[in-house]
Design an enzyme around this catalytic site. Sequence first.
Site, PDB file in Angstrom:
ATOM      1  N   ASP A 154     -40.893 -37.479  39.370  1.00 60.50           N
ATOM      2  CA  ASP A 154     -41.621 -38.738  39.521  1.00 60.50           C
ATOM      3  C   ASP A 154     -41.445 -39.212  40.952  1.00 60.50           C
ATOM      4  O   ASP A 154     -40.399 -39.014  41.571  1.00 60.50           O
ATOM      5  CB  ASP A 154     -41.177 -39.784  38.498  1.00 60.50           C
ATOM      6  CG  ASP A 154     -39.702 -40.109  38.554  1.00 60.50           C
ATOM      7  OD1 ASP A 154     -39.327 -41.119  39.181  1.00 60.50           O
ATOM      8  OD2 ASP A 154     -38.907 -39.359  37.953  1.00 60.50           O
ATOM      9  N   ASP A 202     -43.577 -48.675  32.953  1.00 57.08           N
ATOM     10  CA  ASP A 202     -42.177 -48.705  33.381  1.00 57.08           C
ATOM     11  C   ASP A 202     -41.606 -50.059  32.989  1.00 57.08           C
ATOM     12  O   ASP A 202     -41.890 -51.077  33.623  1.00 57.08           O
ATOM     13  CB  ASP A 202     -42.106 -48.486  34.894  1.00 57.08           C
ATOM     14  CG  ASP A 202     -40.673 -48.452  35.436  1.00 57.08           C
ATOM     15  OD1 ASP A 202     -39.752 -48.898  34.731  1.00 57.08           O
ATOM     16  OD2 ASP A 202     -40.493 -47.996  36.580  1.00 57.08           O
ATOM     17  N   GLU A 212     -38.302 -52.152  32.541  1.00 58.54           N
ATOM     18  CA  GLU A 212     -36.876 -52.293  32.810  1.00 58.54           C
ATOM     19  C   GLU A 212     -36.636 -53.647  33.468  1.00 58.54           C
ATOM     20  O   GLU A 212     -37.564 -54.275  33.969  1.00 58.54           O
ATOM     21  CB  GLU A 212     -36.370 -51.157  33.700  1.00 58.54           C
ATOM     22  CG  GLU A 212     -37.167 -50.955  34.982  1.00 58.54           C
ATOM     23  CD  GLU A 212     -36.743 -49.712  35.742  1.00 58.54           C
ATOM     24  OE1 GLU A 212     -35.538 -49.562  36.013  1.00 58.54           O
ATOM     25  OE2 GLU A 212     -37.633 -48.908  36.089  1.00 58.54           O
TER      26      GLU A 212
END
Length: 269
Positions: free
Chosen positions: A58, A144, A146
Amino acid sequence: MPRLLLALVATAILGTGCTSTDYDFVETASVKKLPFKDSDPQDFGKNHPGRHEVHGIDLSKWNGDGIDWATVKKSGIAFVFIKATEGKDRIDPTFEKNWRGAAAAGIPHAPYHFYYFCSTPDEQADWFIANVPRGAVTLPPVLDAEWNHASPTCKLRPDSATVRDVLQRFMDRLEAHYGKRPIIYTSVDFHRDNLVGSFNDYQFWLRSVAAHPGEIYAGRRWAFWQYTSTGVVPGIKGETDINVFAGTAKNWNSWVATVSDNKTVASAE
């Protein structure tokens, strides 16, 4: 293929013959060594990433824009997740060059969005859709999710019910637009605080750089494992995140063919 059917087929492919969160370690046990060097290797014990056949990376602006994609492909990289957007108004400056480079090299790729809790899911979905063409989404897009400890502008931490609600809204918008059910990337603390027992019909990409994900994400079935941020991949300067796919190479090829077979999306380009 209708979107719901596509998701069900993809799930069935990944789930065939699997009885644990590790998918098919029995089949991949013959793979003994990691195919890539690591500047700070960890001892994962017997369930190490080298037991998996399919490895990927990534990328974001921190990897620079001088990537030699032909060399990356030749090294054995099978997929790449590419940072596209953040919040409601930020785009990674290397996104377009990266996805076009991956596409030219024939590497399956997907964009990811870093979610900010200081703007609405619709604002963020609008921003992602405005900046990510369907041609950049050969694999399902990635959310994503987080906590953003380092953000100077957004330190908001909603309660877990609110977190799940806004993430669901964001993913629904992306699935409706791109025709692919998003993958969820997350970290240990965020998963513990918000996601345990939730989103079980989504595929997960888990960060776990010191232990096998089965040891710290109890009960969570996963499709991708980010096992290092200090990997060394030919064609990329500096250290790189490296990931593995949970299944065999045969599983991988079947899954990619399934999630890429979207005539509605293809005809919209």
